[in-house]
Structures are given as C-alpha cells and as structure tokens.
Design an enzyme around this catalytic site. Structure first.
Site, PDB file in Angstrom:
ATOM      1  N   CYS A 151       5.373  -6.087   1.599  1.00  0.00           N
ATOM      2  CA  CYS A 151       5.729  -4.664   1.537  1.00  0.00           C
ATOM      3  C   CYS A 151       5.046  -3.863   2.661  1.00  0.00           C
ATOM      4  CB  CYS A 151       5.421  -4.110   0.146  1.00  0.00           C
ATOM      5  SG  CYS A 151       6.246  -2.533  -0.127  1.00  0.00           S
ATOM      6  N   TYR A 152       4.057  -3.047   2.345  1.00  0.00           N
ATOM      7  CA  TYR A 152       3.392  -2.322   3.433  1.00  0.00           C
ATOM      8  C   TYR A 152       2.864  -3.307   4.480  1.00  0.00           C
ATOM      9  CZ  TYR A 152       0.162   0.624   6.030  1.00  0.00           C
ATOM     10  OH  TYR A 152      -0.480   1.282   7.031  1.00  0.00           O
ATOM     11  N   SER A 169     -22.552  -8.825 -26.222  1.00  0.00           N
ATOM     12  CA  SER A 169     -21.852  -7.755 -26.929  1.00  0.00           C
ATOM     13  C   SER A 169     -20.832  -8.311 -27.917  1.00  0.00           C
ATOM     14  CB  SER A 169     -21.116  -6.873 -25.917  1.00  0.00           C
ATOM     15  OG  SER A 169     -20.018  -7.590 -25.372  1.00  0.00           O
ATOM     16  N   GLY A 170     -20.532  -9.609 -27.769  1.00  0.00           N
ATOM     17  CA  GLY A 170     -19.473 -10.168 -28.608  1.00  0.00           C
ATOM     18  C   GLY A 170     -18.134 -10.118 -27.898  1.00  0.00           C
ATOM     19  N   GLY A 171     -18.069  -9.412 -26.787  1.00  0.00           N
ATOM     20  CA  GLY A 171     -16.848  -9.345 -25.980  1.00  0.00           C
ATOM     21  C   GLY A 171     -16.665 -10.646 -25.205  1.00  0.00           C
ATOM     22  N   VAL A 172     -15.516 -10.777 -24.572  1.00  0.00           N
ATOM     23  CA  VAL A 172     -15.179 -12.022 -23.891  1.00  0.00           C
ATOM     24  C   VAL A 172     -16.154 -12.314 -22.739  1.00  0.00           C
ATOM     25  CG1 VAL A 172     -13.344 -13.279 -22.702  1.00  0.00           C
ATOM     26  CG2 VAL A 172     -12.756 -11.516 -24.365  1.00  0.00           C
ATOM     27  N   ASP A 173     -16.372 -11.314 -21.900  1.00  0.00           N
ATOM     28  CA  ASP A 173     -17.124 -11.577 -20.673  1.00  0.00           C
ATOM     29  C   ASP A 173     -18.572 -11.984 -20.945  1.00  0.00           C
ATOM     30  OD1 ASP A 173     -14.763 -10.739 -19.607  1.00  0.00           O
ATOM     31  OD2 ASP A 173     -15.474  -8.744 -19.052  1.00  0.00           O
ATOM     32  N   SER A 174     -19.267 -11.200 -21.773  1.00  0.00           N
ATOM     33  CA  SER A 174     -20.674 -11.545 -21.993  1.00  0.00           C
ATOM     34  C   SER A 174     -20.785 -12.851 -22.772  1.00  0.00           C
ATOM     35  CB  SER A 174     -21.436 -10.408 -22.676  1.00  0.00           C
ATOM     36  OG  SER A 174     -21.025 -10.234 -24.008  1.00  0.00           O
ATOM     37  N   SER A 175     -19.812 -13.125 -23.647  1.00  0.00           N
ATOM     38  CA  SER A 175     -19.874 -14.380 -24.419  1.00  0.00           C
ATOM     39  C   SER A 175     -19.705 -15.583 -23.497  1.00  0.00           C
ATOM     40  CB  SER A 175     -18.768 -14.419 -25.476  1.00  0.00           C
ATOM     41  OG  SER A 175     -18.926 -13.362 -26.372  1.00  0.00           O
ATOM     42  N   GLU A 218       4.888 -11.109  -5.846  1.00  0.00           N
ATOM     43  CA  GLU A 218       3.848 -11.331  -6.859  1.00  0.00           C
ATOM     44  C   GLU A 218       4.244 -10.886  -8.256  1.00  0.00           C
ATOM     45  OE1 GLU A 218       3.944  -9.143  -4.499  1.00  0.00           O
ATOM     46  OE2 GLU A 218       2.898  -7.282  -4.962  1.00  0.00           O
ATOM     47  N   LYS A 273     -10.020 -11.732 -15.275  1.00  0.00           N
ATOM     48  CA  LYS A 273     -10.103 -11.844 -16.737  1.00  0.00           C
ATOM     49  C   LYS A 273      -9.414 -13.114 -17.267  1.00  0.00           C
ATOM     50  CE  LYS A 273     -11.363  -9.512 -20.464  1.00  0.00           C
ATOM     51  NZ  LYS A 273     -12.596  -8.728 -20.575  1.00  0.00           N
ATOM     52  N   GLY A 303       0.849  -1.189   0.000  1.00  0.00           N
ATOM     53  CA  GLY A 303       0.000   0.000   0.000  1.00  0.00           C
ATOM     54  C   GLY A 303       0.876   1.227   0.000  1.00  0.00           C
ATOM     55  N   HIS A 311       8.285  -7.544  -3.373  1.00  0.00           N
ATOM     56  CA  HIS A 311       7.030  -7.974  -4.001  1.00  0.00           C
ATOM     57  C   HIS A 311       7.175  -9.351  -4.666  1.00  0.00           C
ATOM     58  CE1 HIS A 311       4.651  -4.332  -3.478  1.00  0.00           C
ATOM     59  NE2 HIS A 311       5.806  -3.700  -3.544  1.00  0.00           N
TER      60      HIS A 311
END
Ligand code: XMP
Length: 511
Positions: free
Chosen positions: A80-81, A223-229, A171, A367, A53, A169
């Site tokens: 870290c923080y 929408s044709g996008g990844v998420d809605s598909s 990650e 994602k 942070g 870090h």
C-alpha cells in the site's frame, strides 16, 4: 537467525503484517521508518517489508526512506503506502485518486500475471484495497504483475533488483491469497527456510535465562493474566526454585480466579508462590470512592505497597520478571505506539523493589505467540485463552462506589456470561467480553413481588488492537439465554442490558 525487517510507516495493519510473517515461521522485527541505514545493515535482514501508512507520498512531510536502501541487495516488498513510496522514490508517479480514477476501498477482484510472488495462486483472485492515491506511472525497470478494474498497477516488480510491491493489503483475511503471497516473498524471493518455531523459542529462552540468571534469586509479580503467567512458568522452567512469585489477591478478581492461579502455580508447577490475601485492605481503601481515576490510583498504589512489603521479607533479589510483550515495546512509525497499557498499574514496581535487572522473556512475542508458548509449557487452555483483564480488575467494572456485595453480584453474572459465550462457540472470535454492574437500580417484578434491583450490562467487542473496537454481534438467542440465566441465578439483578456502542466514542471498560 533468519530475520525480516518490517519497516513501519504508521499503517493500521502493521502489526498484522509482522504476525503474518511469524505465522510463516520467519522471525521479524517492526522498526520505525526513521531508523538509519546503518542499523538496517547491522540487522542482517533477509528481506524488508515496507508497510502501509496514512500519508500521501507527494506531501512535504510524508515519511520517506534513504534511497540507498534500494541498493543494499536485500529484497524489498512494499505494501500500500509502501508500494507508492517505492514508485515515488524510484521516479515513478503517484497521484491522488480524486484527480484520476475513483478511490478503491474494500474487496476487489484482482487479476494476476506471472511472478515469483504469485507462485501457486490462481490468476483470478481478490484483494482488500484501501487507498486514495494511485500509482499512475511505474519507475524504469518495473512492470505490472497484477491489475484491478480501476488500478493498472495493483502489483508490480523489478525481479532483477528483487523489489516487489502491492497496492492492496495481503496481510488481511479479506485478501484470501495474501498469506500465500507473503510466504512466496519470504521463501522464494528472500530465501528464508522458516526456522522460527515456538518450541525452539522455549528451548532457546530457557537456555538463555539459565545462563543469564545463574544462581541468583528472581521475583515475579503474578497477576493471573496470560502474560505474567507464561513469563513466570518460562522462568521457572529455567531456574526452578530460585523464582518466587508474589500474587496479590486484591479481591477484585473474577470468579474463582485467585484459587485457580494458586492451584496451577503451587500444585501443577510447584512454583514458590506467595498469595497475599489483601481483599479487606483494598476494599477498606475503596469504600465510598466512586471517581474512576481515584479508584485506579488507590489500587495502583496499594498494589505496589503490598508487593513491596512482601518483597522485603524475601530480601535482596537480583532479577524482577515482567510479562512485557512485543506490542508494548514497538515504537510505531508515526510515534503513536499502541498505548493500551499506558494506565498499567504495576508500572511503578521497578522503582520500589530492590533488584538489579528486569527480565522480560516475552519481549519479542505477539499475544498469539505468547499463547502458543503457554500451551508448549503445559499451561491449561482456559488460562492461555483468558480475556485481557485490567490491572484494577472488577473495581472499574462496578460503576460508582464499591461494596463486597456488588462485587459478588458482578462476579456471578460475569461467570455466566463468559460460560455462555464459550458454550456458543464464540470464545475465541470475540476479543473481549465481560459483564459490568451499572450504578442504577430499577423496579421489576419477579413472581408476585416487586423488586428494586441492579442492572447488569454485557460488553463484548471485536478489535485488532484495542484502540478501536466494534461491538460483537452476539445472536439474540444466545443473549436471551444469558439474560435469563443471570436473572434467575444471580440475586439482586432484575435487568440485563447489551452494550451496542463501538469504541470510539465509548471505551471498552466502563471506567
Ligand atoms: P479501554 O477501556 O481504554 O480499554 O477501551 C482498552 C483495553 O485496555 C484494558 N485496560 C487496562 N489494562 N490496566 C490494564 O492492564 C488498566 O488500568 C486498564 N484499563 C483498561 C481493557 O481491558 C481493554 O482491553
């Protein structure tokens, strides 16, 4: 289910920490540091990770934790923080780097000692440092397990209390053994067994959706996008023909996109699909509009109107599917959750369509996980790896007023750009790439003829979160090929620019 809590103190890599945990096949949730101890207990977590942070622990308004968290008996890993907070809260001492040593930033050699955290990792390694404050005294019961040249307590632990902390870090990819350290914490310290897999996610979600939806009707705005598909295919797998997808083709899509969506959903999956051809309708509304905000507003409103009209024809539905994903819902430690979708154009849908409940099957996924689910479900790679695409589509990539001709020019140029980026093997390393049509025309010469034509601009960025971005360093020969192809193959373009502006000060899109 095994679960880890990622307690968010507002650092820029927080979502990355969560993704790394899930890459290790352990489910985790990101929660703001302000959640109560009761909530933490109720979550039944197998371990807690304190994130980084921007604050300094010794300032008055610095984010803190309830000290009882250290007595829960749940393993804790501070980063870290998070490490500084552990030291500070348990009566160690943290001071500002300015007062003591030089600040550490960047890749730093790291020497490890014996620890459960470092099993299987060689003693000499390196790590990514990014901090100004220093832990100058460890709390009682803790000892150092790693050092750097400037940092005697680069990592420390109290194995009896199962508390571990690293100043660097783990990650980020710049800490080459970071993932191994995270795995060691999850598996050896917390005792996780790694049951979080996308295939089991699909099976569990399908069972859940089937039970929850029963025999009711479901509607989805595709929408044709990844998420809605992916959301649509998942719900279809659960309830088949009870699902109807409405795909509003506003004419602002990329080349062949509308046909590809239709082919996939109708032919491959046999999903009830209504493709509404609203191209003329949108274009008529947008003609002579050049103000970006007005364009967005018109498209958003028209979209809702078209969707509403189609939904009415279907009658009452009980559920509305939305492709919400985890980054959309995480409430960050500092209250600045990622606002990438604040301008989302379908946000008002739920208020206008008659339904009882929203279904968000991807709500817990990042994602990359959505993409894995997509592949599990048999969705083709090109769709699963599709670029983020804004709701208002190409309308905000044609700078100034729109015409069908301009949209066609842009579509062709964009398709060439995308094709060549993929051919150069950079399709998955660049976060977003697309062409835009500037509103300038300029003089050129082609053959013996003078031209007065449009300038295309190529935009390609790398980014972690789309809030800040760097321009992608596409090699000159690739750019040269793209430029040549666009000029030769797309009529009415006589200049190609490459945008070398980062965000900020520019945005990723042009409007
Ligand atoms: P900017 O241009 O703000 O874009 O740097 C950041 C990210 O957001 C996407 N974007 C949108 N997405 N509806 C969306 O769903 C929108 O109106 C919209 N505008 C921008 C953009 O493509 C980039 O990934």
């Amino acid at each position: 289910m095994e679960s880890i809590l990622v307690l968010d103190f507002g650092g820029q890599y927080n979502q990355l920490i969560a993704r790394r945990v899930r890459e290790a096949n352990v489910y985790c949730e990101v929660k703001p540091y302000t959640i109560s101890l009761d909530e933490i207990i109720a979550g039944n977590y197998m371990g807690i990770i304190f994130t980084g942070g921007p604050a300094s622990v010794y300032t008055e308004d610095a984010p803190r934790v309830d000290t009882n968290i250290f007595s829960l008996g749940v393993p804790i890993f501070g980063i870290c923080y998070g490490a500084q907070l552990i030291a500070f809260t348990l009566d160690g001492r943290v001071s500002s780097g300015a007062e003591t040593l030089t600040r550490e930033y960047g890749k730093t050699p790291l020497t490890l000692m014996e620890s459960e955290l470092f099993i299987g990792i060689s003693r000499e390694t390196s790590c990514w440092m990014s901090h100004g404050d220093y832990i100058c005294e460890l709390p009682t019961g803790f000892y150092a397990i790693a050092t750097t040249r400037n940092c005697p307590f680069a990592a420390f632990e109290n194995p009896n209390k199962r508390i571990y902390a690293v100043q660097y870090h783990p990650e980020v990819l710049h800490t080459p053994d970071g993932m191994a350290m995270i795995r060691n914490f999850l598996y050896d310290v917390c005792g996780c067994t790694g049951t979080w897999k996308m295939s089991s996610f699909v099976d569990n979600m399908v069972t859940h959706l089937r039970e929850h939806i029963g025999a009711e009707k479901v509607l989805c705005a595709l929408s044709g996008g990844v998420d809605s598909s992916v959301a649509a295919v998942l719900v279809h797998k659960a309830v088949g023909k009870q699902l109807t997808c409405i795909f509003v083709d506003h004419g602002l899509l990329r080349k062949n996109e509308g046909d590809e969506v239709e082919k996939l959903f109708r032919n491959q999956y046999d999903i009830n699909l209504i493709r509404v051809n609203a191209k003329e309708r949108f274009l008529t509304k947008l003609v002579n509009v050049s103000d970006p905000e007005k364009k967005r507003k018109i498209i958003g409103e028209e979209f809702i109107r078209v969707f509403e009209e189609e939904a009415k024809k279907i009658g009452k539905v009980s559920f509305l599917v939305q492709g919400t994903i985890y980054p959309d819902v995480i409430e960050s430690g500092t209250g600045n959750a990622m606002i990438i979708k604040s301008h989302h154009n379908v946000g008002a849908l739920p208020d206008r369509v008659n339904f009882e409940e929203i279904v968000e099957p991807l709500r817990t996924l990042f994602k990359d996980e959505v993409r894995v689910v997509g592949v599990e479900l048999g969705i083709p790679e090109y769709l699963v790896w599709r670029q983020p695409f804004p709701g208002p589509g190409l309308a905000i990539r044609v700078v100034g007023s729109l015409t069908k001709n301009k949209l066609d020019i842009l579509r062709d140029a964009d398709a060439i750009f995308c094709e060549e980026v993929v051919a150069a093997g950079m399709g998955r390393t660049i976060s977003q790439y697309f062409a835009a049509l500037t509103n300038m025309r300029s003089v050129g010469v082609m053959g013996d003829e003078r031209t007065y034509d449009y300038a295309i601009v190529l935009r390609a960025v790398t980014t972690m979160d789309f809030m800040t971005a760097d321009w992608a360093k596409i090699p000159y020969p690739v750019l040269e090929k793209i430029s040549n192809r666009i000029i030769n193959e797309v009529r009415h373009v006589n200049r190609v620019f490459y945008d070398i502006t980062s965000k900020p000060p520019a945005t990723i899109e042009y409007e």
